[in-house]
Design a protein around this motif. Structure first.
Motif, PDB file in Angstrom:
ATOM      1  N   GLY A 145       0.832  -1.192   0.000  1.00 32.76           N
ATOM      2  CA  GLY A 145       0.000   0.000   0.000  1.00 32.76           C
ATOM      3  C   GLY A 145       0.866   1.242   0.000  1.00 32.76           C
ATOM      4  N   GLU A 146       0.225   2.385  -0.219  1.00 36.28           N
ATOM      5  CA  GLU A 146       0.935   3.657  -0.220  1.00 36.28           C
ATOM      6  C   GLU A 146       1.497   3.990   1.157  1.00 36.28           C
ATOM      7  OE1 GLU A 146      -1.391   6.785  -2.899  1.00 36.28           O
ATOM      8  OE2 GLU A 146      -2.758   5.569  -1.698  1.00 36.28           O
ATOM      9  N   SER A 147       2.433   4.919   1.188  1.00 35.78           N
ATOM     10  CA  SER A 147       2.925   5.443   2.468  1.00 35.78           C
ATOM     11  C   SER A 147       1.766   6.070   3.223  1.00 35.78           C
ATOM     12  CB  SER A 147       4.012   6.496   2.227  1.00 35.78           C
ATOM     13  OG  SER A 147       5.134   5.915   1.599  1.00 35.78           O
ATOM     14  N   MET A 180      -3.457  -2.824   1.468  1.00 34.54           N
ATOM     15  CA  MET A 180      -3.989  -2.014   2.562  1.00 34.54           C
ATOM     16  C   MET A 180      -4.224  -0.587   2.102  1.00 34.54           C
ATOM     17  SD  MET A 180      -2.479  -1.948   6.434  1.00 34.54           S
ATOM     18  CE  MET A 180      -3.472  -1.355   7.800  1.00 34.54           C
ATOM     19  N   TYR A 181      -5.358  -0.021   2.514  1.00 35.31           N
ATOM     20  CA  TYR A 181      -5.671   1.370   2.210  1.00 35.31           C
ATOM     21  C   TYR A 181      -6.356   1.999   3.418  1.00 35.31           C
ATOM     22  CZ  TYR A 181      -7.461   5.585   0.005  1.00 35.31           C
ATOM     23  OH  TYR A 181      -7.717   6.897  -0.296  1.00 35.31           O
ATOM     24  N   LEU A 182      -5.793   3.072   3.900  1.00 33.00           N
ATOM     25  CA  LEU A 182      -6.381   3.871   4.970  1.00 33.00           C
ATOM     26  C   LEU A 182      -6.799   2.997   6.164  1.00 33.00           C
ATOM     27  CD1 LEU A 182      -6.806   6.900   5.362  1.00 33.00           C
ATOM     28  CD2 LEU A 182      -9.151   6.609   4.589  1.00 33.00           C
ATOM     29  N   GLY A 183      -5.863   2.170   6.638  1.00 37.69           N
ATOM     30  CA  GLY A 183      -6.070   1.424   7.871  1.00 37.69           C
ATOM     31  C   GLY A 183      -6.766   0.097   7.730  1.00 37.69           C
ATOM     32  N   ARG A 184      -7.125  -0.292   6.490  1.00 37.87           N
ATOM     33  CA  ARG A 184      -7.873  -1.534   6.328  1.00 37.87           C
ATOM     34  C   ARG A 184      -7.380  -2.294   5.102  1.00 37.87           C
ATOM     35  NH1 ARG A 184     -14.259  -1.215   7.174  1.00 37.87           N
ATOM     36  NH2 ARG A 184     -13.466  -0.577   9.224  1.00 37.87           N
ATOM     37  N   ILE A 185      -7.429  -3.617   5.157  1.00 36.95           N
ATOM     38  CA  ILE A 185      -7.090  -4.446   4.000  1.00 36.95           C
ATOM     39  C   ILE A 185      -8.294  -4.464   3.067  1.00 36.95           C
ATOM     40  CG2 ILE A 185      -6.576  -6.802   3.235  1.00 36.95           C
ATOM     41  CD1 ILE A 185      -4.926  -7.082   5.844  1.00 36.95           C
ATOM     42  N   GLU A 245      -4.642  13.120  -2.225  1.00 40.58           N
ATOM     43  CA  GLU A 245      -3.853  12.291  -1.325  1.00 40.58           C
ATOM     44  C   GLU A 245      -4.797  11.417  -0.506  1.00 40.58           C
ATOM     45  OE1 GLU A 245      -0.522  12.203  -1.157  1.00 40.58           O
ATOM     46  OE2 GLU A 245      -0.427  13.652  -2.811  1.00 40.58           O
ATOM     47  N   PRO A 246      -4.279  10.328   0.084  1.00 42.24           N
ATOM     48  CA  PRO A 246      -5.135   9.537   0.977  1.00 42.24           C
ATOM     49  C   PRO A 246      -5.691  10.418   2.089  1.00 42.24           C
ATOM     50  CG  PRO A 246      -3.076   8.383   0.529  1.00 42.24           C
ATOM     51  CD  PRO A 246      -2.932   9.763  -0.041  1.00 42.24           C
ATOM     52  N   PRO A 247      -6.955  10.249   2.471  1.00 38.24           N
ATOM     53  CA  PRO A 247      -7.538  11.083   3.523  1.00 38.24           C
ATOM     54  C   PRO A 247      -6.802  10.932   4.852  1.00 38.24           C
ATOM     55  CG  PRO A 247      -9.244   9.895   2.316  1.00 38.24           C
ATOM     56  CD  PRO A 247      -7.931   9.341   1.872  1.00 38.24           C
ATOM     57  N   ASP A 248      -6.994  11.906   5.703  1.00 34.93           N
ATOM     58  CA  ASP A 248      -6.443  11.882   7.055  1.00 34.93           C
ATOM     59  C   ASP A 248      -7.069  10.714   7.819  1.00 34.93           C
ATOM     60  OD1 ASP A 248      -5.766  12.353   9.712  1.00 34.93           O
ATOM     61  OD2 ASP A 248      -6.131  14.512   9.600  1.00 34.93           O
ATOM     62  N   PRO A 249      -6.255   9.827   8.448  1.00 34.24           N
ATOM     63  CA  PRO A 249      -6.840   8.715   9.210  1.00 34.24           C
ATOM     64  C   PRO A 249      -7.666   9.159  10.405  1.00 34.24           C
ATOM     65  CG  PRO A 249      -4.450   8.802   9.498  1.00 34.24           C
ATOM     66  CD  PRO A 249      -4.786   9.747   8.404  1.00 34.24           C
ATOM     67  N   ALA A 250      -7.595  10.436  10.757  1.00 35.02           N
ATOM     68  CA  ALA A 250      -8.473  10.960  11.807  1.00 35.02           C
ATOM     69  C   ALA A 250      -9.829  11.376  11.240  1.00 35.02           C
ATOM     70  CB  ALA A 250      -7.812  12.159  12.493  1.00 35.02           C
ATOM     71  N   ARG A 251      -9.932  11.406   9.924  1.00 32.33           N
ATOM     72  CA  ARG A 251     -11.185  11.830   9.279  1.00 32.33           C
ATOM     73  C   ARG A 251     -11.492  10.906   8.101  1.00 32.33           C
ATOM     74  NH1 ARG A 251      -8.569  16.283  11.153  1.00 32.33           N
ATOM     75  NH2 ARG A 251      -9.831  17.777  12.374  1.00 32.33           N
ATOM     76  N   ILE A 252     -11.648   9.644   8.406  1.00 27.10           N
ATOM     77  CA  ILE A 252     -11.947   8.654   7.374  1.00 27.10           C
ATOM     78  C   ILE A 252     -13.351   8.914   6.837  1.00 27.10           C
ATOM     79  CG2 ILE A 252     -12.339   6.188   6.947  1.00 27.10           C
ATOM     80  CD1 ILE A 252     -10.109   5.628   8.956  1.00 27.10           C
ATOM     81  N   PRO A 253     -13.505   9.030   5.512  1.00 28.85           N
ATOM     82  CA  PRO A 253     -14.818   9.367   4.959  1.00 28.85           C
ATOM     83  C   PRO A 253     -15.821   8.238   5.143  1.00 28.85           C
ATOM     84  CG  PRO A 253     -13.258   8.836   3.218  1.00 28.85           C
ATOM     85  CD  PRO A 253     -12.469   8.894   4.484  1.00 28.85           C
ATOM     86  N   GLY A 254     -17.099   8.588   5.118  1.00 28.01           N
ATOM     87  CA  GLY A 254     -18.147   7.586   5.170  1.00 28.01           C
ATOM     88  C   GLY A 254     -18.216   6.797   3.879  1.00 28.01           C
TER      89      GLY A 254
END
Length: 339
Positions: A56-58, A235-240, A278-287
């Motif tokens: 996955g991305e950084s 993996m993307y934004l905290g999830r596989i 860019e990938p969203p902020d992991p503190a503000r994961i979109p719905g």
């Protein structure tokens, strides 16, 4: 149905060596900001003698997940199991665990003390764990397994006297000296020249063949995953978001994110997919689907034509289960599989 598989999977004959179940790791935000969900619900299994690539991305949470699996970060929720037993976080239990599971870092220059000889660097783990056997013989055997032969020739050398590939072999020897059952390799060849990368990958494969060693290889490089892994987890934004046998995932990717990652490889032959933003902020994961704001399938209208665009924007696909069966967390991929 948002989790799909190409067919019924064979029943597991043995329990995984290492597994994570519903794993979450959050970090508190500063000054009342929302907590960052670095790992946001992950199930992952690694079998005995299996090499799994986590790609996955950084910033997608790969390294945080690896640290949680190593016991370096205690999960906020969920559990890590090794050999069928839950990981305990007391100092004595973690010390015993880290003898069986070792970390190989991407930058050998940063992980080796420039004031320590190669012998001392490899012997450090033995001394920490109170090894009672022949230390010199153990160090020599580890260096030899890592491809530094004759090992005695390297005992008194310092890191600055070695090439980049030799330094990475010393790091690997430092992990092997404790005879672990599994290694976690975080970008193990990222800092090496192309001519040396193949040698280190071949070494990891030979260690699996000779020692039955399992490995989790953390990388952003799908080409590396193709060359070394049995199975891949994207993996993307905290999830596989997609997982399965490496040949299946990398030759017929179903998740738009996996397709985008593969499209930039020179050998892919496909026009590169340029993701917006860019990938969203992991503190503000979109719905909805966490990838939908960057998804080329949604942006092109393909998801609308498949009748799933609204679900992409509003319904979060479920967490993929562990195991080896091919799976994808994507409404559009599920709709295609059902049509």
């Amino acid at each position: 149905m948002t989790t799909t598989a190409s067919g019924p999977s064979a029943p597991a004959t043995t329990a995984p060596l290492l597994s994570a179940a519903e794993l979450r790791v959050t970090f508190p935000g500063r000054r009342g900001a929302p907590a960052a969900r670095a790992v946001d619900g992950v199930d992952l299994d690694i079998g005995a003698g299996e090499i799994v690539a986590l790609v996955g991305e950084s910033g997608c949470g790969k390294s945080t997940l690896a640290r949680a699996l190593l016991g370096l970060v205690e999960p906020t929720a969920g559990a890590v199991r090794f050999g069928g037993r839950p990981l305990a976080y007391g100092s004595r239990a973690l010390k015993a665990y880290r003898k069986r599971v070792q970390l190989v870092l991407q930058d050998p220059s940063g992980s080796l003390n420039p004031r320590h000889t190669v012998y001392d660097a490899v012997a450090e783990g033995l001394r920490v764990h109170g090894y009672a056997g022949d230390e010199r013989a153990a160090v020599a055997a580890a260096l030899s397994r890592a491809g530094l032969r004759p090992p005695e020739r390297f005992f008194l050398r310092y890191p600055h006297e070695l090439s980049g590939g030799q330094r990475q072999r010393v790091v690997i020897a430092g992990a092997l000296v404790l005879e672990p059952e599994l290694i976690v390799a975080d970008e193990p060849v990222a800092s090496l020249d192309a001519s040396v990368r193949g040698e280190i990958l071949a070494l990891l494969l030979s260690l699996r063949a000779e020692l039955g060693l399992s490995a989790l290889v953390v990388t952003h490089d799908l080409g590396l995953a193709w060359n070394i892994a049995d199975r891949v987890a994207v993996m993307y934004l905290g999830r596989i978001v997609e997982t399965g046998p490496v040949e299946e995932v990398l030759t017929a990717p179903r998740h738009p994110y996996t397709q985008a990652l593969l499209s930039v490889l020179p050998e892919s032959g496909a026009p590169p997919v340029v993701l917006t933003g860019e990938p969203p902020d992991p503190a503000r994961i979109p719905g909805g689907c966490r990838f939908h704001a960057r998804c080329q399938v949604l942006a092109s209208g393909e998801a609308e034509r498949a009748g799933v665009a609204h679900r992409c924007r509003t319904a979060d696909p479920p967490v993929l289960t562990g195991g080896s069966a091919p799976q994808v967390a994507c409404h559009w991929a599920a709709a295609r599989a059902e049509s």
